[in-house]
Design an enzyme around this catalytic site. Structure first.
Site, mmCIF file in Angstrom:
data_model
loop_
_atom_site.group_PDB
_atom_site.id
_atom_site.type_symbol
_atom_site.label_atom_id
_atom_site.label_comp_id
_atom_site.label_asym_id
_atom_site.label_seq_id
_atom_site.Cartn_x
_atom_site.Cartn_y
_atom_site.Cartn_z
ATOM 1 N N HIS A 95 -71.938 -0.012 31.470
ATOM 2 C CA HIS A 95 -73.051 -0.202 32.727
ATOM 3 C C HIS A 95 -72.343 -0.361 33.735
ATOM 4 O O HIS A 95 -72.705 -0.221 34.856
ATOM 5 C CB HIS A 95 -74.093 -0.960 32.850
ATOM 6 C CG HIS A 95 -76.046 -0.335 31.991
ATOM 7 N ND1 HIS A 95 -75.795 0.652 32.017
ATOM 8 C CD2 HIS A 95 -76.204 -1.392 30.745
ATOM 9 C CE1 HIS A 95 -77.135 1.080 30.924
ATOM 10 N NE2 HIS A 95 -77.373 -0.937 30.654
ATOM 11 N N HIS A 136 -80.292 2.962 26.823
ATOM 12 C CA HIS A 136 -79.708 3.065 28.967
ATOM 13 C C HIS A 136 -78.370 4.069 29.075
ATOM 14 O O HIS A 136 -77.613 4.179 28.398
ATOM 15 C CB HIS A 136 -79.867 1.783 28.949
ATOM 16 C CG HIS A 136 -80.668 0.705 28.206
ATOM 17 N ND1 HIS A 136 -80.518 -0.001 27.902
ATOM 18 C CD2 HIS A 136 -81.789 0.976 28.903
ATOM 19 C CE1 HIS A 136 -81.394 -0.335 27.271
ATOM 20 N NE2 HIS A 136 -82.783 0.032 27.852
ATOM 21 N N ASP A 163 -80.021 0.335 20.750
ATOM 22 C CA ASP A 163 -81.440 0.036 21.139
ATOM 23 C C ASP A 163 -82.672 0.797 21.315
ATOM 24 O O ASP A 163 -83.120 1.069 21.734
ATOM 25 C CB ASP A 163 -81.579 -0.746 21.930
ATOM 26 C CG ASP A 163 -80.479 0.218 23.645
ATOM 27 O OD1 ASP A 163 -79.132 0.729 22.873
ATOM 28 O OD2 ASP A 163 -79.726 -0.605 24.892
ATOM 29 N N ASP A 196 -76.322 4.841 23.663
ATOM 30 C CA ASP A 196 -76.949 3.817 24.174
ATOM 31 C C ASP A 196 -78.076 4.322 24.459
ATOM 32 O O ASP A 196 -78.022 5.431 25.689
ATOM 33 C CB ASP A 196 -76.209 2.892 25.249
ATOM 34 C CG ASP A 196 -76.829 1.196 25.162
ATOM 35 O OD1 ASP A 196 -76.648 0.801 24.842
ATOM 36 O OD2 ASP A 196 -78.231 1.426 26.188
#
Length: 368
Positions: A142, A181, A267, A179
């Site tokens: 991120h 996200h 996740d 991931d």
């Protein structure tokens, strides 16, 4: 050649600093289990412990690595950001971006996390190792050059890529991010470049809320070299494998990378508290085998997986164990303790058909 496993106990000591209320963290004060943030050390420590107990660790070339140097970091991050981060870390910690708290010493731990990734990519790119896994913490996908986000303080993968490029070890690099996200940081860094293909599979409308659209394809020289696949909530085992077959692998085959690097978050797992997806232990093992086979065809097997998210202390270790066993070709198994319950919670045939059709529609939109 062996499979490398890069890890360091010090990375498990990263903590949330001001999120931890009155408990002092940093220096020689080991963080509590949660460390003040959802991105806590136990998911990683329990993965390493599980590997030790099953014997998988003994089959790997396990090692630590030096901290990433300032010169390495500045290949991605401006000096002003690094100076501010180091000053805040020395002063006791703080928070430099949304959802990115850190305690005293957070700068040094983050540079070690980046260093593990640098060493893993270097070893595989140079041919010292066949493939590798970096248990990096804090994560990095991120983090933009001047903007840390979502528990990520340094762009671990991008730093490793740029260091390897500077050494002349790599030309074309593919980064696959599974991931749950969106990998906004990696996308941001390479959005205008055609030497790095970025692919992100993520839950639509999760985090960050304003990035990850399928229409975001890159700009300038990078147009067409950024692929986002925002998947519907509820996507499970067959949907993820279909996404690899229908979008990811064709894109990799067209790009022909020198190495594939996976931003490996867990996740998307079915019981993760920060997502609404339904991937299982079996899913992560199967995805790893598919990408390993693809790397063998396209880039002499050069493949590095870098640990990102995953927030279930119980389930992440088993997802990670299946992934690393598949990466190394090990026969050692750590059976999914929730297999029966998880399989019973997979999408219905009708919903699964809808999910796969939505992936086909996105593949058409992406001209794949």
């Amino acid at each position: 050649m062996a499979t490398g496993f890069f890890w360091d106990e010090s990375c498990f000591w990263h903590a949330g600093g001001n999120y931890a209320f009155t408990v002092p963290f940093g220096g020689l004060v080991q963080p509590l289990a949660a460390g003040g943030i959802p991105e806590n050390p136990e998911t990683k420590r329990r993965l390493k412990n599980l590997m030790d107990v099953t014997g998988l660790s003994a089959e790997l070339a396990a090692q630590s690595a030096p901290n990433a140097t300032r010169d390495m970091l500045e290949r991605v991050h401006p000096a002003s950001y690094l100076d501010a981060f180091k000053a805040a870390s020395d002063a006791g910690g703080g928070e430099m971006g949304p959802n990115v708290p850190f305690a005293r010493g957070g700068y040094e731990i983050a540079t070690l996390s980046a260093g593990l990734t640098v060493a893993a990519v270097d070893a595989v790119a140079s041919g010292t190792l066949e493939n590798a896994y970096a248990l990096s913490r804090p994560p990095g996908h991120h983090c933009e050059p001047e903007k840390p986000m979502g528990f990520c303080l340094l762009a671990n993968i991008a730093i490793a890529i740029e260091v390897a490029k500077a050494k002349g070890l790599l030309g074309r690099v593919a980064v696959l991010d599974w991931d749950v996200h969106h990998g906004n940081g990696t996308e941001n860094i390479y959005y205008a470049r055609d030497d790095v293909l970025t692919i992100s599979l993520h839950q639509e409308g999760n985090y960050p809320l304003t990035t990850g659209a399928i229409t975001d394809r890159g700009t300038g020289a990078g147009e067409g070299y950024n692929i986002n696949l925002p998947m519907h909530a509820g996507s499970g085992h067959t949907a993820y494998l279909h996404a690899l077959d229908r979008v990811v692998i064709p894109a990799l085959e067209a790009f022909k990378p020198d190495i594939i690097i996976v931003a490996c978050g867990y996740d998307a797992a079915i019981i993760d508290p920060l997502s609404r997806m339904q991937a299982t232990v079996e899913t992560f093992g199967a995805m790893t085998r598919k990408i390993k086979e693809t790397a063998a065809r396209l880039c002499d097997g050069k493949l590095v997986l870098v640990h990102e998210g995953g927030y279930s202390e119980v389930y992440v270790p088993f997802c990670g164990h299946a992934t690393i066993a598949a990466l190394s070709g090990s026969s050692i198994d750590a059976p999914d303790p929730l297999a029966i319950a998880m399989n019973n919670r997979q999408p219905s045939p009708a919903f699964d058909l809808f999910l796969r059709q939505s992936i086909d529609d996105m593949a058409q939109q992406l001209d794949l």
